[in-house]
Design an enzyme around this catalytic site. Structure first.
Site, PDB file in Angstrom:
ATOM      1  N   ALA A   1       0.844  -1.204   0.000  1.00 10.79           N
ATOM      2  CA  ALA A   1       0.000   0.000   0.000  1.00 10.79           C
ATOM      3  C   ALA A   1       0.871   1.243   0.000  1.00 10.79           C
ATOM      4  CB  ALA A   1      -0.906  -0.019   1.219  1.00 10.79           C
ATOM      5  N   ASN A   2       0.288   2.412   0.058  1.00 15.35           N
ATOM      6  CA  ASN A   2       1.046   3.657   0.243  1.00 15.35           C
ATOM      7  C   ASN A   2       0.257   4.584   1.158  1.00 15.35           C
ATOM      8  OD1 ASN A   2      -0.654   5.473  -1.446  1.00 15.35           O
ATOM      9  ND2 ASN A   2      -0.021   4.053  -3.061  1.00 15.35           N
ATOM     10  N   ARG A   3       0.833   5.750   1.465  1.00 17.24           N
ATOM     11  CA  ARG A   3       0.240   6.611   2.494  1.00 17.24           C
ATOM     12  C   ARG A   3      -0.863   7.537   1.992  1.00 17.24           C
ATOM     13  NH1 ARG A   3       3.315   6.017   6.924  1.00 17.24           N
ATOM     14  NH2 ARG A   3       5.503   5.509   6.559  1.00 17.24           N
TER      15      ARG A   3
END
Ligand code: C5P
Length: 420
Positions: A217-219
């Site tokens: 995932a990413n932020r």
């Protein structure tokens, strides 16, 4: 809902004819009587037996059928109903209708009817785009015929996609119900700057599964993309927001499609097009895991962690930018850069065939991803606009204002009842 209503359903010869079986069910669920007419072509795809079993009525196939003529006759069939619905409507049938040809039962009924006619076109995207079909569609619209679809998406032909897919049975049933009950679609507020415009927006991260419990995932929080969707809806646009997994609530007045992976996001964007504007604000994962395991990966005791085999994900912005059928008039991408902001934004503009890039320098302003503020520069082929540091909601409003200015003076194709 449709008790006492009779619909003559004309099924013409396309692979989408199989969906007409479901359409019959949907119409009958609403208590409509459905009388089906099948063209010769339709009978190559589905049988009159299947159609008759679902309509619980006689199925009409021949113009010069003595029994059927004695029974109702094609003129009565054309008139003793409340709506004539053509699903699927092939390019050939539409061409015949546009020219008043009546060489079989379906076309004779269409020429003889004095009732509203609703068409659900289904054809290969190249056939839909063909100038002949464009002319015929315009002629039919001019004659007062109504349309449901077609939609964009994957075609039965392998690897082909574009506009031409038949609308889903439920959408066609809704359009038929609206016509029969004289329900008007919500009229766009023409005083609003983006009234009648369709906008597709991506937002949030994507999740790329590794195994049933883990993912990459990413932020990205989705704050910026969701704020743009809310601002565009407030400006009167019809907005489809394709959102990755986020904690943001669905913005009011926006159609939200929830997805997880980059591949799902690309498909949802294609399904939502065509549109006037697409804004790709999502932080799409550049790589997915080559083969998602269906079992949780376990430590094997060797002390060596497992290798993750990554594959490149589709670039949604570039895919749409390079697709002449799907590409909206205005295509906007985002770029988070840590160096050479303008240079990188310009090369992204060219590589992905976007019109504007909303670029932000993430090297100085810690916390853009997930934070509430954003300092952006709008880069197009010739100019760069520097915006001050703003709240993401204000960036969204300013972007929507800029889009409205871009379209000011261009005529809006107001959506019609059947397209709701
Ligand atoms: O190349 P880069 O990821 O910096 O490009 C950012 C822009 O491209 C954003 O608009 C983002 O939504 C879009 N993008 C995409 N699909 C990808 C990667 C990026 O649509 N796989």
């Amino acid at each position: 809902m449709l008790a006492n209503k009779t619909i003559v359903l004309i099924i013409s010869g396309g692979i989408a004819a199989y969906k007409s079986l479901d359409l019959i069910r949907r119409l009958r669920e609403r208590r409509a009587r459905v009388r089906a007419i099948m063209t010769r072509g339709a009978q190559q795809f589905i049988t009159p037996l299947a159609v008759g079993a679902l309509t619980a009525d006689k199925v009409y196939t021949e113009l010069f059928d003595r029994e059927a003529e004695q029974d109702v006759g094609h003129i009565r069939l054309a008139r003793a109903c409340d709506l004539v619905l053509v699903a699927p409507a092939t390019a050939d049938l539409m061409a015949k209708m546009a020219h008043g040809i009546a060489d079989d039962l379906a076309t004779a009924v269409l020429l003889a009817t004095d009732k509203p006619v609703l068409l659900a076109p289904a054809m290969n995207p190249k056939m839909w785009e063909n100038p002949a079909t464009r002319r015929n569609t315009e002629a039919l619209r001019g004659d007062g015929k109504k349309f449901a679809g077609p939609k964009s998406g994957e075609m039965a032909e392998r690897g082909e996609s574009g506009v031409g897919r038949m609308a889903e049975p439920l959408e066609i049933a809704d359009a038929a119900t609206d016509l029969l009950l004289h329900r008007r679609p919500p009229t766009p507020d023409t005083a609003k700057p983006l009234a009648g415009r369709r906008i597709v927006i991506t937002s949030g991260p994507t999740h790329e599964p590794i195994d049933p419990v883990r993912y990459i995932a990413n932020r990205s929080s989705g704050k910026q993309g969701h704020a743009i969707a809310a601002a565009a809806a407030a400006a009167g646009a019809r907005v489809t927001l394709v959102s990755g997994p986020v904690a943001q609530p669905d913005p009011a007045g926006v159609k939200v499609i929830h997805v997880e992976t980059a591949k799902e996001m690309l498909q949802a964007v294609k399904n939502a097009l065509p549109a006037d504007v697409a804004i790709m604000a999502a932080a799409v994962a550049d790589w997915g895991v080559a083969s998602e395991g269906d079992q949780k990966i376990k430590k094997d005791g060797s002390g060596h962690p497992p290798a993750l085999d990554l594959v490149e994900n589709p670039d949604i912005l570039a895919t749409i930018g390079h697709n002449d059928t799907l590409r909206p008039m205005l295509l906007i991408g985002f770029a988070a850069e840590t160096q050479n902001l303008i240079e990188n934004a310009r090369s992204k503009l060219a590589r992905k065939r976007a019109d504007w890039i909303v670029a932000n320098d993430v090297s100085h302003e810690f916390g853009v991803m997930g934070g509430d503020r954003n300092t952006v520069r709008i880069v197009d082929a010739g100019t760069v606009e520097d915006w001050p540091s703003l709240n993401k909601v204000d960036v969204a409003k300013r972007l929507v204002d800029k889009i409205a200015t871009f379209f000011s003076g261009t005529a809006v194709d107001m959506p019609e009842a059947e397209e709701q």
